[in-house]
Design a protein around this motif. Structure first.
Motif, short mmCIF file in Angstrom:
data_model
loop_
_atom_site.label_atom_id
_atom_site.label_comp_id
_atom_site.label_asym_id
_atom_site.label_seq_id
_atom_site.Cartn_x
_atom_site.Cartn_y
_atom_site.Cartn_z
N SER A 38 0.86 -1.17 0.00
CA SER A 38 0.00 0.00 0.00
C SER A 38 0.91 1.23 0.00
O SER A 38 1.82 1.32 0.82
CB SER A 38 -0.90 -0.02 1.24
OG SER A 38 -1.85 1.01 1.20
N VAL A 39 0.66 2.13 -0.94
CA VAL A 39 1.54 3.30 -1.12
C VAL A 39 0.69 4.56 -1.12
O VAL A 39 -0.37 4.61 -1.76
CB VAL A 39 2.33 3.19 -2.45
CG1 VAL A 39 3.32 4.34 -2.58
CG2 VAL A 39 3.05 1.85 -2.55
N ARG A 40 1.15 5.57 -0.40
CA ARG A 40 0.43 6.84 -0.32
C ARG A 40 1.14 7.91 -1.13
O ARG A 40 2.38 7.94 -1.20
CB ARG A 40 0.31 7.28 1.14
CG ARG A 40 -0.63 6.38 1.91
CD ARG A 40 -0.75 6.79 3.36
NE ARG A 40 -1.80 5.99 4.00
CZ ARG A 40 -2.09 6.06 5.27
NH1 ARG A 40 -1.41 6.87 6.08
NH2 ARG A 40 -3.07 5.31 5.77
N PHE A 41 0.32 8.79 -1.72
CA PHE A 41 0.84 9.89 -2.51
C PHE A 41 0.11 11.17 -2.14
O PHE A 41 -1.09 11.14 -1.85
CB PHE A 41 0.61 9.64 -4.02
CG PHE A 41 1.38 8.46 -4.55
CD1 PHE A 41 2.65 8.62 -5.08
CD2 PHE A 41 0.83 7.18 -4.51
CE1 PHE A 41 3.36 7.53 -5.56
CE2 PHE A 41 1.53 6.09 -4.99
CZ PHE A 41 2.80 6.26 -5.52
N LYS A 42 0.81 12.28 -2.15
CA LYS A 42 0.22 13.61 -1.97
C LYS A 42 0.37 14.31 -3.31
O LYS A 42 1.50 14.58 -3.76
CB LYS A 42 0.93 14.37 -0.84
CG LYS A 42 0.31 15.70 -0.52
CD LYS A 42 -1.07 15.54 0.08
CE LYS A 42 -1.62 16.90 0.48
NZ LYS A 42 -3.04 16.95 0.57
N LEU A 43 -0.75 14.55 -3.97
CA LEU A 43 -0.76 15.06 -5.33
C LEU A 43 -1.54 16.36 -5.42
O LEU A 43 -2.24 16.75 -4.49
CB LEU A 43 -1.41 14.02 -6.26
CG LEU A 43 -0.81 12.62 -6.22
CD1 LEU A 43 -1.75 11.61 -6.84
CD2 LEU A 43 0.53 12.61 -6.92
N ALA A 44 -1.46 16.98 -6.57
CA ALA A 44 -2.31 18.13 -6.86
C ALA A 44 -3.68 17.60 -7.27
O ALA A 44 -3.78 16.53 -7.88
CB ALA A 44 -1.70 18.97 -7.98
N SER A 45 -4.71 18.31 -6.95
CA SER A 45 -6.06 17.92 -7.37
C SER A 45 -6.11 17.90 -8.90
O SER A 45 -5.44 18.68 -9.56
CB SER A 45 -7.05 18.95 -6.83
OG SER A 45 -8.35 18.63 -7.24
N GLY A 46 -6.87 16.97 -9.44
CA GLY A 46 -6.98 16.87 -10.90
C GLY A 46 -6.60 15.48 -11.38
O GLY A 46 -6.60 14.52 -10.60
N GLU A 47 -6.26 15.36 -12.63
CA GLU A 47 -5.93 14.06 -13.23
C GLU A 47 -4.49 13.65 -12.95
O GLU A 47 -3.58 14.47 -12.90
CB GLU A 47 -6.16 14.10 -14.74
CG GLU A 47 -7.61 14.13 -15.14
CD GLU A 47 -8.36 12.88 -14.74
OE1 GLU A 47 -7.89 11.76 -15.00
OE2 GLU A 47 -9.45 13.04 -14.14
N ALA A 48 -4.32 12.35 -12.80
CA ALA A 48 -2.99 11.75 -12.66
C ALA A 48 -2.99 10.44 -13.44
O ALA A 48 -4.03 9.81 -13.63
CB ALA A 48 -2.65 11.50 -11.19
#
Length: 162
Positions: free
Chosen positions: A132-142
């Motif tokens: 299980s891996v967590r990411f902090k991203l910008a809102s929107g598409e990835a």
């Protein structure tokens, strides 16, 4: 003496297996019960599909050289392994957790660049879930890339971290 050694070995082995079994899913850094429940009913999903936050998919993988990676995987996949590309709509807070049923590398791409994970937990003794891996991203598409899998399918859950 040989019987004593065999008996001692059997006791130690059973104790080790029991300890490993007890560690199982509890050894993850965070709970994975949501993923396990979602994996049970995960629908078959082709490579290239959109993954929904709060759901799981039984993702069909293809040979890595046919996966169509947006950027080369951070960890070069071994020969004869499988991969897939999917998209995900990142929620406004930007936090997602991607969990897998088996071994594979995960790259998340935004703005043409791989984003480093913000947390990782992996256990080999939990039935049905490997990492299980967590990411902090910008809102929107990835774009999410999976590579280096040894099997042609992989259950994937995309969730908001607890």
């Amino acid at each position: 003496m040989k019987n004593v050694a065999v008996t001692l070995f059997a006791i130690l082995t059973s104790t080790s297996f029991a300890m490993a079994e007890d560690a199982g899913c509890e050894a993850f850094k965070w709970p994975v019960t949501r993923e396990q429940a979602l994996f049970a009913g995960a629908p078959s999903t082709p490579s290239g599909a959109a993954l929904a936050v709060g759901a799981a998919a039984d993702l069909a993988l293809v040979p890595n050289d046919k996966a169509g990676f947006a950027v080369p995987p951070e960890r070069a996949p071994a020969e004869g392994t499988f991969g897939a590309v999917a998209s995900v709509a990142v929620p406004p807070d930007g936090a997602i957790q991607i969990s897998l049923s088996g071994e594979a590398w995960i790259d998340v791409i935004q703005d043409g660049k791989a984003v480093k994970s913000s947390g990782y937990s992996g256990v080999k003794t939990c039935p049905g879930i490997r990492k299980s891996v967590r990411f902090k991203l910008a809102s929107g598409e990835a774009t999410v890339q999976f590579s280096g899998a040894k099997k042609e399918s992989l259950k994937v859950a995309v969730l908001a971290p607890e």
